[in-house]
Scaffold this active site. Sequence first.
Site, PDB file in Angstrom:
ATOM      1  N   HIS B   8      57.316  79.461  59.137  1.00 26.28           N
ATOM      2  CA  HIS B   8      56.953  78.149  59.705  1.00 26.28           C
ATOM      3  C   HIS B   8      56.257  78.313  61.043  1.00 26.28           C
ATOM      4  CE1 HIS B   8      61.130  78.635  61.423  1.00 26.28           C
ATOM      5  NE2 HIS B   8      60.519  78.219  62.512  1.00 26.28           N
ATOM      6  N   HIS B  87      56.070  77.722  68.684  1.00 30.76           N
ATOM      7  CA  HIS B  87      56.365  79.099  68.278  1.00 30.76           C
ATOM      8  C   HIS B  87      55.889  79.352  66.847  1.00 30.76           C
ATOM      9  CE1 HIS B  87      60.030  77.014  66.682  1.00 30.76           C
ATOM     10  NE2 HIS B  87      59.992  77.942  65.756  1.00 30.76           N
ATOM     11  N   GLU B 136      59.531  83.860  66.559  1.00 29.68           N
ATOM     12  CA  GLU B 136      60.872  83.842  65.949  1.00 29.68           C
ATOM     13  C   GLU B 136      60.859  84.785  64.752  1.00 29.68           C
ATOM     14  OE1 GLU B 136      62.085  79.930  64.655  1.00 29.68           O
ATOM     15  OE2 GLU B 136      63.944  80.673  63.728  1.00 29.68           O
TER      16      GLU B 136
END
Lengths: 149, 149
Positions: B8, B87, B136
């Site tokens: 994502h 992010h 991440e």
Amino acid sequence: MKLGRLNHIGIATPSIAESVAHFRGTMGATKIHEPFDLEAQGVKVCFVDTPTDSGMNGTQIELIEPLSDSSPIAGFLAKNPLGGQHHICFEVEDIEDARKWFEEQGKRILGPTRIGAHGTPIFFLHPKDMMGQLTEIMETPKEGAHWSN
Amino acid sequence: MKLGRLNHIGIATPSIAESVAHFRGTMGATKIHEPFDLEAQGVKVCFVDTPTDSGMNGTQIELIEPLSDSSPIAGFLAKNPLGGQHHICFEVEDIEDARKWFEEQGKRILGPTRIGAHGTPIFFLHPKDMMGQLTEIMETPKEGAHWSN
């Protein structure tokens, strides 16, 4: 309008060479295309492929490096010297229909429709009208079409 | 390490309700999950699915809204009041192996490994060590696992 593929996320970088080393060496990318100049947009471009469950056809990372101090991304890099996320790009079936759609929605379109890094027509939408995200709209490449890369 | 799926991209927003209206109404998203609170990270989260050639399993948009003024994304929104790209999240097969890998590379890891929005272990890497991108790393959900959403 129907949401199309998230074709790529654009990441500005002061050095495509360093970003390629980062994605290859640290992140483990295996399919990194040859960089090329997109002079109409004042940037050097390099695509990094990401995997999906069915192959390497995931959302790409588009690394963009300014070709000169007057590049549209020079200001972004002045504020973010290390680079960072610059834009997101969604595909549409028909670029003219999409342009009309966003105009009807009152969204500011940044300049004319032009040929983008994948060799198909694109335009950009103003981040202030798009929840803070500089958004590129790109016509899906036709099957068998020549890609610029 | 081998590059995993771009699971994502995280987009900070002052209002998930407004962002959902934007993605549904303007961008034409059809599969938008129920928002939920991820209190350990101080955010409300909502996933928007994007299509691939084979289904709706593309890179997701993760909308994140602060739960309070002390949320980790409150500072980001103070600088970017409309919201924006926050992010990027890549999957890995084994979170402990990945943590060790990035430590060996001298990359600063932000805090302990913890459970993320998809119910699997995650950690974040410092943007200054990652070419300006807050990154991440997330363990791929096991087949048949319970998803938090």
